[in-house]
Write a protein that holds these residues in place. Structure first.
Motif, short mmCIF file in Angstrom:
data_model
loop_
_atom_site.label_atom_id
_atom_site.label_comp_id
_atom_site.label_asym_id
_atom_site.label_seq_id
_atom_site.Cartn_x
_atom_site.Cartn_y
_atom_site.Cartn_z
N GLY A 1 0.79 -1.22 0.00
CA GLY A 1 0.00 0.00 0.00
C GLY A 1 0.82 1.27 0.00
N ARG A 2 2.16 1.15 0.06
CA ARG A 2 3.04 2.32 0.08
C ARG A 2 3.95 2.39 -1.13
NH1 ARG A 2 6.26 1.61 5.22
NH2 ARG A 2 7.70 2.64 3.84
N GLU A 3 4.54 1.28 -1.48
CA GLU A 3 5.49 1.23 -2.60
C GLU A 3 4.73 1.09 -3.92
OE1 GLU A 3 8.93 1.42 -2.79
OE2 GLU A 3 8.76 2.09 -0.71
N PRO A 4 5.06 1.92 -4.90
CA PRO A 4 4.33 1.89 -6.18
C PRO A 4 4.31 0.52 -6.87
CG PRO A 4 5.67 3.87 -6.03
CD PRO A 4 6.02 3.02 -4.84
N GLU A 5 5.42 -0.23 -6.80
CA GLU A 5 5.44 -1.55 -7.45
C GLU A 5 4.48 -2.52 -6.77
OE1 GLU A 5 9.65 -2.45 -9.39
OE2 GLU A 5 9.78 -2.03 -7.22
N PHE A 6 4.34 -2.42 -5.48
CA PHE A 6 3.41 -3.28 -4.74
C PHE A 6 1.97 -2.91 -5.11
CE2 PHE A 6 7.24 -4.17 -2.68
CZ PHE A 6 7.11 -5.17 -1.73
N ILE A 7 1.72 -1.62 -5.18
CA ILE A 7 0.38 -1.13 -5.54
C ILE A 7 0.03 -1.59 -6.96
CG2 ILE A 7 -0.99 0.95 -5.98
CD1 ILE A 7 0.70 2.25 -3.66
N ASP A 8 0.98 -1.48 -7.88
CA ASP A 8 0.74 -1.91 -9.26
C ASP A 8 0.47 -3.40 -9.35
OD1 ASP A 8 1.05 0.67 -10.21
OD2 ASP A 8 3.13 0.36 -10.86
N ALA A 9 1.20 -4.20 -8.58
CA ALA A 9 0.98 -5.65 -8.60
C ALA A 9 -0.42 -5.99 -8.09
CB ALA A 9 2.05 -6.36 -7.77
N GLU B 1 -8.17 -5.15 -10.56
CA GLU B 1 -8.87 -4.74 -11.78
C GLU B 1 -9.32 -5.91 -12.64
OE1 GLU B 1 -6.38 -1.83 -13.72
OE2 GLU B 1 -6.77 -0.34 -12.15
N SER B 2 -8.59 -7.02 -12.60
CA SER B 2 -8.97 -8.17 -13.42
C SER B 2 -10.02 -9.06 -12.74
CB SER B 2 -7.74 -9.03 -13.75
OG SER B 2 -7.30 -9.73 -12.59
N GLY B 3 -10.02 -9.06 -11.41
CA GLY B 3 -10.91 -9.97 -10.69
C GLY B 3 -10.46 -11.42 -10.77
N CYS B 4 -9.16 -11.63 -11.03
CA CYS B 4 -8.65 -13.00 -11.19
C CYS B 4 -8.64 -13.78 -9.87
CB CYS B 4 -7.28 -12.99 -11.83
SG CYS B 4 -5.97 -12.19 -10.88
N VAL B 5 -8.54 -13.09 -8.75
CA VAL B 5 -8.55 -13.74 -7.43
C VAL B 5 -9.91 -13.49 -6.78
CG1 VAL B 5 -7.52 -13.79 -5.12
CG2 VAL B 5 -6.05 -13.49 -7.13
N LEU B 6 -10.60 -14.58 -6.46
CA LEU B 6 -11.90 -14.47 -5.80
C LEU B 6 -11.73 -14.37 -4.29
CD1 LEU B 6 -13.82 -17.06 -7.99
CD2 LEU B 6 -13.65 -14.57 -8.31
#
Length: 104
Positions: free
Chosen positions: A70-78, A84-89
């Motif tokens: 929630g702080r590092e941009p790469e973590f937020i992007d991952a 956004e995809s909803g791949c994990v239920l």
């Protein structure tokens, strides 16, 4: 050593997004003090279950890594891939202590 086992329920129609999500997290874990053992995706049987396993030298080292969420941009992007995809239920984390060959 502490190993985190993550059990995922995924949307099988969105497996490509889940694979991209997994690739990002494998890199992040490895670059931030852990060892990622990989993602294990459906092959036969249930098509909506996947697992990830990664280890850190200690629970304290894992907590340092978690502090970046929630702080590092790469973590937020991952995480954005997942969101956004909803791949994990849903998912569940369990912490295990490995017993490895050659350990006493």
């Amino acid at each position: 050593m502490i190993t985190c086992v993550v059990e995922y329920v995924i949307d099988p129609a969105k497996i490509e997004a889940f694979e991209e999500f997994g690739r990002r997290w494998m890199d992040l874990v490895d670059r931030h003090g852990g060892t990622h053992h990989g993602y294990f995706l459906p092959a036969e049987g249930a098509s909506d279950k996947a697992f990830a396993l990664f280890s850190f030298p200690s629970l304290a080292a894992y907590e340092e890594y978690r502090a970046l969420f929630g702080r590092e941009p790469e973590f937020i992007d991952a995480d954005r891939i997942r969101d956004e995809s909803g791949c994990v239920l849903r998912y569940e984390r369990t912490f295990m202590r490995p017993l490895l060959p050659g350990s006493s």
